[in-house]
Design a protein around this motif. Structure first.
Motif, PDB file in Angstrom:
ATOM      1  N   ARG A  11      -6.873  -9.425  -5.204  1.00  0.00           N
ATOM      2  CA  ARG A  11      -8.039  -9.973  -4.511  1.00  0.00           C
ATOM      3  C   ARG A  11      -9.249  -9.872  -5.429  1.00  0.00           C
ATOM      4  NH1 ARG A  11      -8.015 -10.785   1.107  1.00  0.00           N
ATOM      5  NH2 ARG A  11     -10.028 -11.641   0.511  1.00  0.00           N
ATOM      6  N   HIS A  12      -9.471 -10.922  -6.215  1.00  0.00           N
ATOM      7  CA  HIS A  12     -10.584 -10.922  -7.161  1.00  0.00           C
ATOM      8  C   HIS A  12     -11.929 -10.971  -6.446  1.00  0.00           C
ATOM      9  CE1 HIS A  12      -7.976 -11.157 -10.621  1.00  0.00           C
ATOM     10  NE2 HIS A  12      -7.309 -12.128 -10.036  1.00  0.00           N
ATOM     11  N   ASP A  13     -11.962 -11.531  -5.244  1.00  0.00           N
ATOM     12  CA  ASP A  13     -13.215 -11.539  -4.493  1.00  0.00           C
ATOM     13  C   ASP A  13     -13.664 -10.118  -4.168  1.00  0.00           C
ATOM     14  OD1 ASP A  13     -10.996 -11.290  -2.822  1.00  0.00           O
ATOM     15  OD2 ASP A  13     -11.939 -12.348  -1.157  1.00  0.00           O
ATOM     16  N   TRP A  16     -14.915  -8.403  -7.424  1.00  0.00           N
ATOM     17  CA  TRP A  16     -16.264  -8.807  -7.826  1.00  0.00           C
ATOM     18  C   TRP A  16     -17.321  -8.267  -6.870  1.00  0.00           C
ATOM     19  CZ3 TRP A  16     -17.845  -9.756 -12.335  1.00  0.00           C
ATOM     20  CH2 TRP A  16     -16.977 -10.292 -13.279  1.00  0.00           C
ATOM     21  N   LEU A  17     -17.014  -8.182  -5.589  1.00  0.00           N
ATOM     22  CA  LEU A  17     -17.966  -7.551  -4.656  1.00  0.00           C
ATOM     23  C   LEU A  17     -18.164  -6.084  -5.004  1.00  0.00           C
ATOM     24  CD1 LEU A  17     -17.052  -9.064  -1.176  1.00  0.00           C
ATOM     25  CD2 LEU A  17     -19.221  -9.282  -2.405  1.00  0.00           C
TER      26      LEU A  17
END
Length: 138
Positions: A11-13, A16-17
């Motif tokens: 989960r790259h999202d 990044w968060l």
């Protein structure tokens, strides 16, 4: 629990968060240096208050910790699906508890000692370190 052959997608999202949230700690804590009120607990303070930096720090403060807890909860959800309860607890102990204990014994007492720099009759570091563990605040 999923089968071992199931490939998990990263989960790259969430990554990044997490990166953005951690990087926001730098301007947040830097801005608190210019907050003179006693409610702002920082060990180094300037002699001038900056209302602009206080507004920025206030904006970050409102959503920063809830965002980190949301990310941690999501990461826990996905990790439990992959590792199971026992593997998750083992990994958390190795990656979080042990470093936290080392920091609690070494690094954090030094950080709290910094506010004595430049004052008259500062305690010896060893005296402060012993008082730190008795919560006397020596």
């Amino acid at each position: 629990m999923s089968s071992p052959t199931t490939r998990k997608i990263r989960r790259h999202d969430l990554d990044w968060l997490r990166v953005i949230s951690v990087l926001l700690l730098v301007p947040f804590h830097s801005a608190l240096i210019f907050a003179l009120g006693r409610q702002y607990v920082v060990y180094i303070k300037d002699t001038v208050q900056s209302d602009v930096l206080l507004k920025i720090a206030g904006f970050i403060y409102i959503w920063h910790m809830p965002l980190l807890f949301l990310i941690a909860g999501a990461a826990t959800w996905f990790a439990l699906d992959v590792r199971g309860g026992r593997g998750y607890v083992r990994e958390r102990v190795l990656r979080l508890l042990i470093p936290a204990l080392v920091a609690f014994l070494t690094y954090i007492p030094f950080m709290t000692y910094i506010h004595w720099f430049g004052s008259e009759n500062p305690p010896l570091f060893l005296t402060h370190w012993q008082g730190y563990f008795t919560f006397a605040g020596a």
